[in-house]
Design a protein around this motif. Structure first.
Motif, PDB file in Angstrom:
ATOM      1  N   CYS A 108     -10.197   1.488   0.156  1.00  0.00           N
ATOM      2  CA  CYS A 108      -9.144   2.305  -0.471  1.00  0.00           C
ATOM      3  C   CYS A 108      -8.739   1.606  -1.772  1.00  0.00           C
ATOM      4  O   CYS A 108      -8.299   0.453  -1.741  1.00  0.00           O
ATOM      5  CB  CYS A 108      -7.948   2.433   0.479  1.00  0.00           C
ATOM      6  N   PRO A 109      -8.848   2.300  -2.921  1.00  0.00           N
ATOM      7  CA  PRO A 109      -8.520   1.647  -4.203  1.00  0.00           C
ATOM      8  C   PRO A 109      -7.087   1.137  -4.256  1.00  0.00           C
ATOM      9  O   PRO A 109      -6.810   0.123  -4.890  1.00  0.00           O
ATOM     10  CB  PRO A 109      -8.732   2.762  -5.243  1.00  0.00           C
ATOM     11  N   SER A 110      -6.176   1.822  -3.548  1.00  0.00           N
ATOM     12  CA  SER A 110      -4.776   1.429  -3.572  1.00  0.00           C
ATOM     13  C   SER A 110      -4.570   0.101  -2.810  1.00  0.00           C
ATOM     14  O   SER A 110      -3.738  -0.721  -3.201  1.00  0.00           O
ATOM     15  CB  SER A 110      -3.954   2.560  -2.956  1.00  0.00           C
TER      16      SER A 110
ATOM     17  N   TRP B  53       0.828  -1.223   0.000  1.00  0.00           N
ATOM     18  CA  TRP B  53       0.000   0.000   0.000  1.00  0.00           C
ATOM     19  C   TRP B  53       0.855   1.263   0.000  1.00  0.00           C
ATOM     20  O   TRP B  53       1.873   1.330   0.684  1.00  0.00           O
ATOM     21  CB  TRP B  53      -0.924   0.065   1.218  1.00  0.00           C
TER      22      TRP B  53
ATOM     23  N   CYS C 262      -0.400   5.623  -0.409  1.00  0.00           N
ATOM     24  CA  CYS C 262      -1.521   6.509  -0.750  1.00  0.00           C
ATOM     25  C   CYS C 262      -1.300   7.092  -2.151  1.00  0.00           C
ATOM     26  O   CYS C 262      -0.220   7.602  -2.453  1.00  0.00           O
ATOM     27  CB  CYS C 262      -1.621   7.630   0.280  1.00  0.00           C
ATOM     28  N   GLN C 263      -2.313   7.004  -2.982  1.00  0.00           N
ATOM     29  CA  GLN C 263      -2.238   7.540  -4.349  1.00  0.00           C
ATOM     30  C   GLN C 263      -2.934   8.909  -4.442  1.00  0.00           C
ATOM     31  O   GLN C 263      -3.171   9.411  -5.543  1.00  0.00           O
ATOM     32  CB  GLN C 263      -2.895   6.566  -5.342  1.00  0.00           C
ATOM     33  N   SER C 264      -3.328   9.463  -3.308  1.00  0.00           N
ATOM     34  CA  SER C 264      -3.995  10.775  -3.230  1.00  0.00           C
ATOM     35  C   SER C 264      -5.214  10.864  -4.153  1.00  0.00           C
ATOM     36  O   SER C 264      -5.423  11.878  -4.814  1.00  0.00           O
ATOM     37  CB  SER C 264      -3.020  11.904  -3.577  1.00  0.00           C
ATOM     38  N   CYS C 265      -5.984   9.780  -4.196  1.00  0.00           N
ATOM     39  CA  CYS C 265      -7.185   9.808  -5.050  1.00  0.00           C
ATOM     40  C   CYS C 265      -8.311  10.593  -4.372  1.00  0.00           C
ATOM     41  O   CYS C 265      -9.263  11.016  -5.018  1.00  0.00           O
ATOM     42  CB  CYS C 265      -7.647   8.391  -5.371  1.00  0.00           C
ATOM     43  N   GLY C 266      -8.231  10.767  -3.051  1.00  0.00           N
ATOM     44  CA  GLY C 266      -9.238  11.529  -2.317  1.00  0.00           C
ATOM     45  C   GLY C 266     -10.514  10.740  -2.036  1.00  0.00           C
ATOM     46  O   GLY C 266     -11.471  11.271  -1.485  1.00  0.00           O
ATOM     47  N   ASP C 267     -10.513   9.442  -2.379  1.00  0.00           N
ATOM     48  CA  ASP C 267     -11.719   8.631  -2.187  1.00  0.00           C
ATOM     49  C   ASP C 267     -12.136   8.565  -0.707  1.00  0.00           C
ATOM     50  O   ASP C 267     -13.304   8.698  -0.371  1.00  0.00           O
ATOM     51  CB  ASP C 267     -11.449   7.222  -2.718  1.00  0.00           C
ATOM     52  N   CYS C 268     -11.125   8.380   0.188  1.00  0.00           N
ATOM     53  CA  CYS C 268     -11.467   8.264   1.610  1.00  0.00           C
ATOM     54  C   CYS C 268     -12.017   9.582   2.143  1.00  0.00           C
ATOM     55  O   CYS C 268     -12.814   9.591   3.081  1.00  0.00           O
ATOM     56  CB  CYS C 268     -10.257   7.813   2.427  1.00  0.00           C
TER      57      CYS C 268
ATOM     58  N   PHE D 124      -6.205   5.740   8.522  1.00  0.00           N
ATOM     59  CA  PHE D 124      -6.769   5.115   7.321  1.00  0.00           C
ATOM     60  C   PHE D 124      -5.671   4.879   6.289  1.00  0.00           C
ATOM     61  O   PHE D 124      -4.819   5.739   6.081  1.00  0.00           O
ATOM     62  CB  PHE D 124      -7.854   6.037   6.725  1.00  0.00           C
ATOM     63  N   PRO D 125      -5.632   3.732   5.590  1.00  0.00           N
ATOM     64  CA  PRO D 125      -6.633   2.659   5.549  1.00  0.00           C
ATOM     65  C   PRO D 125      -6.357   1.536   6.547  1.00  0.00           C
ATOM     66  O   PRO D 125      -6.905   0.441   6.406  1.00  0.00           O
ATOM     67  CB  PRO D 125      -6.489   2.133   4.123  1.00  0.00           C
TER      68      PRO D 125
HETATM   69  S1  SF4 Z   1      -8.558   6.254  -0.601  1.00  0.00           S
HETATM   70 FE1  SF4 Z   1      -6.492   5.398  -0.251  1.00  0.00          FE
HETATM   71  S2  SF4 Z   1      -5.242   6.098  -1.998  1.00  0.00           S
HETATM   72 FE2  SF4 Z   1      -7.094   7.368  -1.964  1.00  0.00          FE
HETATM   73  S3  SF4 Z   1      -6.526   9.204  -0.746  1.00  0.00           S
HETATM   74 FE3  SF4 Z   1      -7.440   7.740   0.691  1.00  0.00          FE
HETATM   75  S4  SF4 Z   1      -5.706   6.543   1.518  1.00  0.00           S
HETATM   76 FE4  SF4 Z   1      -4.967   7.608  -0.345  1.00  0.00          FE
END
Ligand code: SF4
Length: 418
Positions: free
Chosen positions: A121-123, A14, A16-22, A102-103
């Motif tokens: 988390c997609p990652s 893992w 973080c890809q900074s997708c902002g999903d969380c 998180f995650p």
């Molecule tokens: S969902 Fe996962 S990859 Fe995306 S911002 Fe949050 S921690 Fe990072």
């Protein structure tokens, strides 16, 4: 002295890809102290931050808060470039603890913390980044913060109950789970049969008097049950009859109506019943005819009968599922406090019940390549697992019990794997 962190998932990566999903779906608990600290950091009228309120009370008089979200769904602090505004300006340490963790999940297990991961988390679902084992020091730091944050240590949580008030010790719970994890790792079978074997072990476990079993006897007993199940559990999905339309299909789709959703009001279960559109979508799931309601932005235009007729599971997808179930099992995230205080066996059934949901959604995401569809299905289901309060309601828990008790759960697993 803080408790050590164990059971880091060795097969999991893992970053973080900074997708902002969380930042769109997570609704972590913010303490009064965190609220005051963050409010103290941001000067009044600072143009970099939106006007308040930034926090909403979580229940009257609870002293707990959640971050408010914009009408578009993102956290109030989410910036236009998909980053956390607090982290950008003040550093990661300034963020609320729930967002920092998180995650990851840290689960109390007696003399240590176990490590779980949110596959929402997609990652995490796509296994992207560095091995999680490298995060050991960070996690040890988080465990110390958690002990400070909730004011209790790993040994203050009681081991989950077994059946009829029987109590296994934490080490014995870990022994049972270790054998189940070995079943899930055994690539001599397709993943679906491995989980059907786990279900068979759970069935025997429910009927067992555990009072006279402890220590290595637990391991020997569960291993013996595992051996016996080798001959008992049908080898191929086609060896099982289809699920019963009434006893299998209806409870399954009632659960699916909860698990298939993806929206930012994920944890607003109390509001769920008030929304006629959602109730109607739930009813259409239970009916299981016509078009599948678009309760998830990734669902294409697809009919229930098309999902039923879709082709089976490519074997290369087993690895992703194996990773998911191994992390969930070894972390103990499926029972006790992380899963609505479920007993050991009820928690295992609720975890195994996610497989037919994932397989159904994988088929429904028919416009996506298979590897992406299974990751998306896992992400969708794990968004809810252990977190959506609907799943803790007695009648929803009863549906899972009913499926397991009537032997419908293994039929559903086989049916959607065929
Ligand atoms: S969902 Fe996962 S990859 Fe995306 S911002 Fe949050 S921690 Fe990072």
């Amino acid at each position: 002295m803080s408790s050590p962190v164990r059971s880091l998932p060795v097969m999991q990566n893992w970053d973080c890809q900074s997708c902002g999903d969380c930042c769109r779906t997570l609704e972590g608990v913010i303490t009064e102290e965190e609220k005051r600290r963050i409010e103290g950091l941001i000067p009044a009228g600072d143009p970099e931050f939106p006007p308040g309120p930034w926090f909403a009370p979580k229940g009257r008089g609870s002293g707990k808060w959640s971050l408010t979200h914009r009408p578009s769904g993102g956290c109030v602090f989410l910036t236009a470039d998909n980053r956390c505004g607090i982290q950008k300006r003040f550093g990661a340490e300034a963020k609320p603890f729930a967002c920092r963790l998180f995650p990851f999940l840290l689960i109390p297990a007696g003399d240590h913390w176990r490590v779980g991961m949110r596959f929402s988390c997609p990652s995490v679902a796509a296994n992207i980044g560095r091995p999680v084992a490298e995060a050991k020091e960070d996690l040890a730091g988080f465990s110390r913060l958690l002990e400070k944050h909730v004011g209790r240590s790993a040994d203050s949580a009681q081991a989950p109950a077994a059946e009829g008030g029987q109590q296994l010790s934490w080490p014995d719970v870990c022994r049972v789970v270790q054998v189940l994890a070995e079943i899930v790792e055994d690539r001599g079978d397709r993943l679906e049969r491995r989980l059907r074997k786990c279900l068979a072990v759970v069935r025997i476990g429910r009927q067992t008097q555990w009072n006279n079993l402890s220590g290595h006897k637990v391991t020997k007993f569960v291993q013996a049950v595992r051996g016996a199940m080798e001959a008992e559990v049908p080898r191929e999905p086609a060896d099982l009859p289809p699920p019963d339309r009434l006893l299998g299909g209806i409870p399954f789709r009632a659960l699916l109506a909860i698990y298939a959703r993806k929206d930012r009001d994920l944890y607003g279960a109390s509001r769920l019943l008030r929304r006629p559109g959602r109730v109607l979508a739930g009813w259409r799931f239970i009916r299981g005819r016509g078009r599948v309601p678009r309760v998830n932005p990734f669902l294409p235009d697809v009919r229930f009968d098309e999902v039923e007729r879709a082709e089976g599971m490519p074997s290369e997808l087993d690895e992703t599922l194996e990773r998911y179930y191994l992390v969930k099992l070894s972390s103990l995230q499926f029972c006790g406090p992380p899963n609505f205080d479920m007993s050991l066996w009820a928690g295992l059934e609720s975890l195994i019940a996610t497989l037919p949901m994932i397989l159904w959604l994988r088929r429904a995401f028919r416009d996506q390549p298979p590897a992406q569809a299974i990751e998306r299905a896992i992400q969708t289901v794990d968004n809810h697992f252990g977190g959506n309060p609907m799943l803790g309601l007695p009648h929803v828990r009863y549906l899972v019990r009913l499926l397991a008790e009537r032997g419908e759960l293994e039929k559903l697993i086989a049916w959607y794997s065929r």
